[in-house]
Structure formats: structure tokens, C-alpha cells
Design a protein around this motif. Sequence first.
Motif, short mmCIF file in Angstrom:
data_model
loop_
_atom_site.label_atom_id
_atom_site.label_comp_id
_atom_site.label_asym_id
_atom_site.label_seq_id
_atom_site.Cartn_x
_atom_site.Cartn_y
_atom_site.Cartn_z
N THR A 189 -24.79 20.73 -11.21
CA THR A 189 -24.22 21.99 -10.73
C THR A 189 -23.79 22.86 -11.90
O THR A 189 -24.08 24.06 -11.95
CB THR A 189 -23.02 21.72 -9.79
OG1 THR A 189 -23.49 20.97 -8.68
CG2 THR A 189 -22.39 23.02 -9.32
N ASP B 196 -20.71 15.66 -10.21
CA ASP B 196 -20.90 16.92 -9.47
C ASP B 196 -19.80 17.15 -8.45
O ASP B 196 -19.34 18.28 -8.26
CB ASP B 196 -22.27 16.92 -8.78
CG ASP B 196 -23.20 17.95 -9.37
OD1 ASP B 196 -22.87 18.55 -10.42
OD2 ASP B 196 -24.25 18.18 -8.77
N GLY C 205 -17.52 20.33 -8.88
CA GLY C 205 -17.55 21.29 -7.76
C GLY C 205 -16.18 21.71 -7.30
O GLY C 205 -16.01 22.80 -6.76
#
Length: 147
Positions: free
Chosen positions: A8, A141, A145
Amino acid sequence: YAVLNSPTYRKKYKEFLTIEFPRIPIPKNQSDFDGLSLLGNRLRKLHTMSEWTPGNFSFVGEGSNVINKYRFQDDRIYINEDQYFSSVPERAWSLFIGGYQPAQSWLKYHRGRALGYKEIEHYQKILNAMVETYELMGKIDKEVGSM
């Protein structure tokens, strides 16, 4: 190291990563920082092969052990027509790290050579590192996030 290996993060800052120093987001709290530090430390150990857990990638088949025409097919990495590494997830074969695919690059570099015991063991370590890297990147991730 964990943040730089987050899919990401790399997607979000792709342009900046190619032209400038990377922007590293700061975790919201000490707990998030500690979690990412542990994940990043594990990745570092995998990527430098200073620590690894054996995988289940048996080397199967009779033959010369010479790498000539390698390929991935049916959860196997064939090094020639008769010999292969078994039970390999596709993600280990295709995972990119630092712009290249280690599982494929290693075979390309060793093409034409016969694998001895140490080379077979080393390649099994690479495959294991790719599988575990993929799993860790998913965990990273989730952390990134939420930053």
C-alpha cells in the motif's frame, strides 16, 4: 524497513520513491511503532538470510541437477524437464522485492549449473523467505493502512 515493504505504501508513494528520498509516515502510537519494528526486523532477517524457517519445498526427480529450462507449473518449480521443487505457492515464484523476482532471478543467474546439496538448500531458503515475506507484507499493510 517494514513500511518500505508495504504494498500500500509503495503504491501510494510510487512517484516519490523513484525521484526523492522516501517519505516515511510516523506511527500513531508506541504500540504501532513496536509492531512495525518487529515485522520489519523479521523481514530484514529473511532478506539477508540471517534467519529462516525451513519450508516444505522438496527437491524431486532423478537427473543431472542442471538448471536449463526453468518454469513454474502446478505448484512446482522445474529446473529442467525431470526435476523440480514441490509444493511452491505461486506467490513465492512471482513476488517482487526491490524491482526483481528473487525466486526467478536466482535460477536465471545459475542457469547451466548443476545444483549441489548446498545450492538446493539455499534455493529452498529463498522460497521460504518469499512465502514468509508475502505473509508479513499483508500484516504490515494492515498496520500501515491505519497510519
